[in-house]
Design a protein around this motif. Structure first.
Motif, mmCIF file in Angstrom:
data_model
loop_
_atom_site.group_PDB
_atom_site.id
_atom_site.type_symbol
_atom_site.label_atom_id
_atom_site.label_comp_id
_atom_site.label_asym_id
_atom_site.label_seq_id
_atom_site.Cartn_x
_atom_site.Cartn_y
_atom_site.Cartn_z
ATOM 1 N N ALA A 181 2.273 5.964 -5.817
ATOM 2 C CA ALA A 181 1.874 5.995 -7.221
ATOM 3 C C ALA A 181 0.732 6.983 -7.440
ATOM 4 O O ALA A 181 0.722 7.727 -8.434
ATOM 5 C CB ALA A 181 1.463 4.596 -7.680
ATOM 6 N N ARG A 182 -0.225 7.011 -6.529
ATOM 7 C CA ARG A 182 -1.336 7.954 -6.676
ATOM 8 C C ARG A 182 -0.850 9.395 -6.614
ATOM 9 O O ARG A 182 -1.277 10.244 -7.407
ATOM 10 C CB ARG A 182 -2.381 7.690 -5.580
ATOM 11 C CG ARG A 182 -3.133 6.380 -5.740
ATOM 12 C CD ARG A 182 -4.340 6.304 -4.833
ATOM 13 N NE ARG A 182 -3.979 6.266 -3.424
ATOM 14 C CZ ARG A 182 -3.776 5.146 -2.734
ATOM 15 N NH1 ARG A 182 -3.851 3.966 -3.330
ATOM 16 N NH2 ARG A 182 -3.487 5.192 -1.443
ATOM 17 N N ARG A 183 0.042 9.679 -5.681
ATOM 18 C CA ARG A 183 0.563 11.052 -5.549
ATOM 19 C C ARG A 183 1.448 11.419 -6.728
ATOM 20 O O ARG A 183 1.413 12.555 -7.206
ATOM 21 C CB ARG A 183 1.348 11.201 -4.242
ATOM 22 C CG ARG A 183 0.514 11.644 -3.048
ATOM 23 C CD ARG A 183 -0.592 10.697 -2.753
ATOM 24 N NE ARG A 183 -1.449 11.104 -1.646
ATOM 25 C CZ ARG A 183 -2.442 10.361 -1.194
ATOM 26 N NH1 ARG A 183 -2.688 9.178 -1.758
ATOM 27 N NH2 ARG A 183 -3.194 10.783 -0.197
ATOM 28 N N GLU A 197 2.466 0.536 -12.137
ATOM 29 C CA GLU A 197 3.169 -0.055 -11.001
ATOM 30 C C GLU A 197 3.579 -1.484 -11.327
ATOM 31 O O GLU A 197 2.935 -2.157 -12.138
ATOM 32 C CB GLU A 197 2.267 -0.081 -9.760
ATOM 33 C CG GLU A 197 1.796 1.261 -9.275
ATOM 34 C CD GLU A 197 0.842 1.109 -8.102
ATOM 35 O OE1 GLU A 197 1.219 0.465 -7.093
ATOM 36 O OE2 GLU A 197 -0.290 1.607 -8.199
ATOM 37 N N GLU A 245 1.893 8.384 -18.574
ATOM 38 C CA GLU A 245 1.234 7.145 -18.140
ATOM 39 C C GLU A 245 2.100 6.495 -17.063
ATOM 40 O O GLU A 245 3.221 6.069 -17.327
ATOM 41 C CB GLU A 245 1.092 6.214 -19.343
ATOM 42 C CG GLU A 245 0.537 4.841 -19.023
ATOM 43 C CD GLU A 245 0.612 3.915 -20.236
ATOM 44 O OE1 GLU A 245 0.933 2.726 -20.041
ATOM 45 O OE2 GLU A 245 0.363 4.389 -21.353
ATOM 46 N N ARG A 249 3.591 1.638 -1.806
ATOM 47 C CA ARG A 249 3.834 1.884 -3.229
ATOM 48 C C ARG A 249 2.599 2.460 -3.903
ATOM 49 O O ARG A 249 2.692 3.390 -4.717
ATOM 50 C CB ARG A 249 4.249 0.583 -3.920
ATOM 51 C CG ARG A 249 4.728 0.793 -5.369
ATOM 52 C CD ARG A 249 4.861 -0.516 -6.120
ATOM 53 N NE ARG A 249 3.564 -1.070 -6.460
ATOM 54 C CZ ARG A 249 3.246 -2.362 -6.329
ATOM 55 N NH1 ARG A 249 4.119 -3.223 -5.827
ATOM 56 N NH2 ARG A 249 2.050 -2.788 -6.674
ATOM 57 N N ARG A 250 1.437 1.941 -3.557
ATOM 58 C CA ARG A 250 0.206 2.431 -4.182
ATOM 59 C C ARG A 250 -0.058 3.885 -3.786
ATOM 60 O O ARG A 250 -0.489 4.691 -4.613
ATOM 61 C CB ARG A 250 -0.970 1.533 -3.785
ATOM 62 C CG ARG A 250 -0.809 0.095 -4.244
ATOM 63 C CD ARG A 250 -2.135 -0.637 -4.292
ATOM 64 N NE ARG A 250 -1.968 -2.042 -4.624
ATOM 65 C CZ ARG A 250 -1.671 -2.507 -5.837
ATOM 66 N NH1 ARG A 250 -1.513 -1.657 -6.835
ATOM 67 N NH2 ARG A 250 -1.544 -3.809 -6.046
ATOM 68 N N TRP A 251 0.183 4.218 -2.528
ATOM 69 C CA TRP A 251 0.020 5.605 -2.078
ATOM 70 C C TRP A 251 0.946 6.527 -2.858
ATOM 71 O O TRP A 251 0.534 7.593 -3.339
ATOM 72 C CB TRP A 251 0.321 5.697 -0.581
ATOM 73 C CG TRP A 251 0.054 7.046 0.015
ATOM 74 C CD1 TRP A 251 -1.098 7.472 0.609
ATOM 75 C CD2 TRP A 251 0.975 8.157 0.073
ATOM 76 N NE1 TRP A 251 -0.960 8.778 1.034
ATOM 77 C CE2 TRP A 251 0.292 9.218 0.717
ATOM 78 C CE3 TRP A 251 2.279 8.350 -0.343
ATOM 79 C CZ2 TRP A 251 0.895 10.457 0.953
ATOM 80 C CZ3 TRP A 251 2.880 9.588 -0.128
ATOM 81 C CH2 TRP A 251 2.202 10.626 0.514
ATOM 82 N N THR A 279 1.175 10.249 -9.786
ATOM 83 C CA THR A 279 0.280 10.452 -10.928
ATOM 84 C C THR A 279 -0.286 11.869 -10.914
ATOM 85 O O THR A 279 -0.324 12.553 -11.945
ATOM 86 C CB THR A 279 -0.861 9.426 -10.905
ATOM 87 O OG1 THR A 279 -0.308 8.112 -11.039
ATOM 88 C CG2 THR A 279 -1.845 9.669 -12.033
ATOM 89 N N ALA A 280 -0.709 12.309 -9.738
ATOM 90 C CA ALA A 280 -1.265 13.662 -9.624
ATOM 91 C C ALA A 280 -0.204 14.724 -9.920
ATOM 92 O O ALA A 280 -0.477 15.717 -10.602
ATOM 93 C CB ALA A 280 -1.836 13.868 -8.221
ATOM 94 N N LYS A 281 1.011 14.509 -9.423
ATOM 95 C CA LYS A 281 2.089 15.472 -9.660
ATOM 96 C C LYS A 281 2.468 15.531 -11.134
ATOM 97 O O LYS A 281 2.685 16.612 -11.698
ATOM 98 C CB LYS A 281 3.313 15.090 -8.826
ATOM 99 C CG LYS A 281 3.182 15.381 -7.337
ATOM 100 C CD LYS A 281 3.389 16.858 -7.069
ATOM 101 C CE LYS A 281 3.409 17.142 -5.588
ATOM 102 N NZ LYS A 281 3.655 18.585 -5.308
ATOM 103 N N GLU A 303 0.823 -1.214 0.000
ATOM 104 C CA GLU A 303 0.000 0.000 0.000
ATOM 105 C C GLU A 303 0.857 1.263 0.000
ATOM 106 O O GLU A 303 0.427 2.311 -0.491
ATOM 107 C CB GLU A 303 -0.954 -0.004 1.195
ATOM 108 C CG GLU A 303 -1.922 1.173 1.238
ATOM 109 C CD GLU A 303 -2.725 1.348 -0.047
ATOM 110 O OE1 GLU A 303 -2.991 2.513 -0.413
ATOM 111 O OE2 GLU A 303 -3.084 0.339 -0.687
#
Length: 287
Positions: A165-167, A184, A181, A161-163, A169-171, A159
């Protein structure tokens, strides 16, 4: 008097221990205190002549030596991204063993580098810098980015890594130009559906990206701290990337630099050291 330990999991490769020592030295300058680079396991098998003549310290022998010298207070700074069992299980087990030999002493354990649910925005900035650094070095646009970690049987570690990845992506969406694109992958994982939370294997994901578009390179954002058997020169990730590139002529994968060499990692560690009053405490005294 107290000892501050910067701890990693350990490696049989000298580069990993030398990296740990560099980070500990930089942090010591920040804190104005000695920071001891100590691995949990493995690094004591490295020949001292590969470590500038100084053998690596591992956790239990180091504590045993310092306790025999009457040091009774220890602060542990984990060089781990998330809640590894090395910290939640192995460290307390070793402390309990030492309690039986030396009696009560105090150990304070700082939070991981990216503690959830709040996470660590500074780590996002480090990874973003690593992505742009790889793109600049290769003179390419970061159209396709893959965030890869080692893999863990613990969902809470994945989780992290997932956290991130989400941040990320937004940046990356804030950067002018074509859409980036970001995906993960995990370097390795245990077989079985119960470990599907890890996500797709790096090799499988790279092969899918190559089959989809062989001409657009991939920047591999390395969620690894130090060079070793996996992330070091000639390591597992290098071999995986080379294998995919051989099978797909023209396809290129460009790994980023590692997190451990980024100067802003010291900012996170300095913050963790300053959080000691609020950090979890493992005491060897009876409640």
């Amino acid at each position: 008097m107290r000892d501050i330990l910067l701890i990693d999991n350990g490696s049989k490769r000298a580069d990993a221990t030398l990296s740990l020592r560099r980070i500990a030295s930089g942090l010591a300058e920040r804190l104005g205190e000695t920071v001891h680079p100590v691995s949990l396991l493995h690094s004591d098998r490295i020949a001292p002549n590969e470590l500038h003549g100084h053998a690596a310290d591992t956790f239990e022998p180091f504590l045993r030596r310092r306790l025999s010298e009457n040091i009774r207070r220890f602060v542990i700074l984990p060089l781990f991204f998330g809640p590894s069992r090395a910290i939640s299980d192995y460290v307390p087990e070793r402390i309990a063993t030492l309690q039986g030999d030396f009696g009560p002493f105090d150990v304070r354990i700082a939070r991981a580098l990216c503690p959830l649910p709040e996470g660590e925005p500074e780590l996002v900035e480090i990874l973003l810098d690593r992505i742009h650094g790889a793109a600049s070095e290769q003179r390419i646009a970061p159209h396709r980015v893959l965030l890869v970690d080692h893999g863990s049987p613990i969902p809470a570690v994945t989780e992290v890594r997932r956290w991130l990845a989400r941040r990320l992506t937004a940046k990356l969406a804030e950067v002018p130009g074509p859409r980036v694109e970001l995906g993960e992958a995990v370097m390795e994982r245990r077989s079985g559906a119960e470990y599907d939370f890890n996500g797709e294997l790096l090799e499988d994901r790279l092969r899918a990206l190559a089959a989809e578009d062989v001409s657009t390179p991939v920047i591999l954002c390395m969620l690894f701290l130090s060079p070793g058997r996996h992330a070091g020169p000639g390591g597992d990730i290098t071999e995986i990337c080379a294998s995919v590139e051989r099978d797909h002529p023209g396809f290129r994968v460009h790994p980023s630099a590692l997190v451990g060499g980024h100067p802003r990692l010291l900012d996170i560690l300095e913050t963790r050291a300053a959080e000691m009053d609020a950090a979890s405490v493992v005491k060897t005294e009876s409640a």
